[in-house]
Design a protein around this motif. Structure first.
Motif, PDB file in Angstrom:
ATOM      1  N   UNK A 109       0.825  -1.222   0.000  1.00 47.92           N
ATOM      2  CA  UNK A 109       0.000   0.000   0.000  1.00 47.92           C
ATOM      3  C   UNK A 109       0.853   1.264   0.000  1.00 47.92           C
ATOM      4  N   UNK A 110       1.885   1.363   0.865  1.00 51.34           N
ATOM      5  CA  UNK A 110       2.743   2.551   0.786  1.00 51.34           C
ATOM      6  C   UNK A 110       3.446   2.679  -0.576  1.00 51.34           C
ATOM      7  N   UNK A 111       3.839   1.563  -1.154  1.00 50.04           N
ATOM      8  CA  UNK A 111       4.504   1.594  -2.463  1.00 50.04           C
ATOM      9  C   UNK A 111       3.535   2.079  -3.538  1.00 50.04           C
ATOM     10  N   UNK A 112       2.298   1.632  -3.478  1.00 47.24           N
ATOM     11  CA  UNK A 112       1.296   2.094  -4.443  1.00 47.24           C
ATOM     12  C   UNK A 112       1.124   3.608  -4.333  1.00 47.24           C
ATOM     13  N   UNK A 113       1.002   4.103  -3.116  1.00 49.57           N
ATOM     14  CA  UNK A 113       0.840   5.554  -2.931  1.00 49.57           C
ATOM     15  C   UNK A 113       2.035   6.324  -3.507  1.00 49.57           C
ATOM     16  N   UNK A 122       1.896  10.181 -11.282  1.00 54.85           N
ATOM     17  CA  UNK A 122       0.626  10.867 -11.560  1.00 54.85           C
ATOM     18  C   UNK A 122      -0.318   9.978 -12.364  1.00 54.85           C
ATOM     19  N   UNK A 123      -0.431   8.729 -11.896  1.00 56.28           N
ATOM     20  CA  UNK A 123      -1.314   7.763 -12.549  1.00 56.28           C
ATOM     21  C   UNK A 123      -1.728   6.703 -11.547  1.00 56.28           C
ATOM     22  N   UNK A 124      -2.602   5.834 -11.970  1.00 56.74           N
ATOM     23  CA  UNK A 124      -3.131   4.782 -11.107  1.00 56.74           C
ATOM     24  C   UNK A 124      -2.573   3.418 -11.514  1.00 56.74           C
ATOM     25  N   UNK A 125      -2.402   2.546 -10.524  1.00 54.27           N
ATOM     26  CA  UNK A 125      -1.981   1.174 -10.838  1.00 54.27           C
ATOM     27  C   UNK A 125      -3.145   0.380 -11.427  1.00 54.27           C
ATOM     28  N   UNK A 126      -4.349   0.887 -11.284  1.00 54.26           N
ATOM     29  CA  UNK A 126      -5.521   0.187 -11.819  1.00 54.26           C
ATOM     30  C   UNK A 126      -5.825  -1.064 -11.022  1.00 54.26           C
ATOM     31  N   UNK A 127      -6.455  -2.017 -11.679  1.00 58.10           N
ATOM     32  CA  UNK A 127      -6.791  -3.283 -11.036  1.00 58.10           C
ATOM     33  C   UNK A 127      -5.560  -4.181 -11.071  1.00 58.10           C
ATOM     34  N   UNK A 128      -4.959  -4.352  -9.913  1.00 60.62           N
ATOM     35  CA  UNK A 128      -3.717  -5.106  -9.857  1.00 60.62           C
ATOM     36  C   UNK A 128      -3.844  -6.260  -8.870  1.00 60.62           C
ATOM     37  N   UNK A 129      -3.276  -7.375  -9.263  1.00 62.17           N
ATOM     38  CA  UNK A 129      -3.206  -8.559  -8.409  1.00 62.17           C
ATOM     39  C   UNK A 129      -1.719  -8.860  -8.227  1.00 62.17           C
ATOM     40  N   UNK A 130      -1.297  -9.015  -6.984  1.00 59.23           N
ATOM     41  CA  UNK A 130       0.105  -9.292  -6.686  1.00 59.23           C
ATOM     42  C   UNK A 130       0.197 -10.725  -6.159  1.00 59.23           C
ATOM     43  N   UNK A 131       1.084 -11.500  -6.749  1.00 60.15           N
ATOM     44  CA  UNK A 131       1.259 -12.890  -6.340  1.00 60.15           C
ATOM     45  C   UNK A 131       2.722 -13.108  -5.958  1.00 60.15           C
TER      46      UNK A 131
END
Length: 168
Positions: A24-28, A35-44
């Motif tokens: 979550x901190x990395x996404x932020x 200046x963009x969104x990661x969108x729908x992401x699944x991390x495995x």
């Protein structure tokens, strides 16, 4: 955003825990700086052999075709590709095991790719490249060169943003 584990044993629990802690901190950080969104992401989080298996399965589902490849992706810290629901980020627990700084850099690097893949037109571009790579719909040499140049450009950008991992 979901974090999953795939075929990992207790010896990789620290890697999974670290990924869960920093995602979550990395996404932020990545979204703020790009200046963009990661969108729908699944991390495995998976093993070296699991990386290759997961990529192949994602491509089979995405392309609705039998895909075969002799590429072994298990020597990488991580990889990012499209899947049917959005973007799939895979962290190689075997390579990253016991290396918190590498885990952090890998997660940031792959999340940069997630933002890149969420940009308008990126999904179609990557799908064209995948169809070519699996010999489903060949592209011209010029088209392949253009796509390869864009992949290289994205890779350089992701490498530059790895510096954000120091803030985790």
């Amino acid at each position: 955003m979901r974090i999953l584990e795939h075929r990992i044993g207790r010896q990789y629990q620290d890697t999974l825990d670290r990924v869960e802690t920093i995602t979550q901190p990395a996404i932020r950080l990545v979204e703020k700086h790009m200046r963009g969104s990661v969108g729908r992401v699944e991390i495995v989080v998976t093993t070296s052999s699991g990386v290759t298996d997961l990529v192949k399965q994602a491509h089979r589902d995405l392309l609705d075709a039998k895909v075969t490849s002799d590429r072994h992706l298990g020597r990488q810290f991580g990889t990012t590709t499209l899947n049917s629901s959005g973007v799939l980020v895979i962290v190689n627990a075997q390579i990253c095991r016991g290396r918190a700084k590498e885990i952090d850099k890998t997660v940031v690097h792959e999340l940069v790719h997630a933002v890149q893949l969420a940009k308008p037109g990126a999904r179609d571009r990557i799908l064209r490249g995948l169809r070519n790579n699996y010999r489903l719909e060949p592209l011209s040499r010029v088209e392949v060169r253009v796509l390869n140049r864009l992949v290289d450009q994205d890779e350089r950008e992701a490498a530059r943003f790895e510096r954000l991992a120091r803030q985790l």
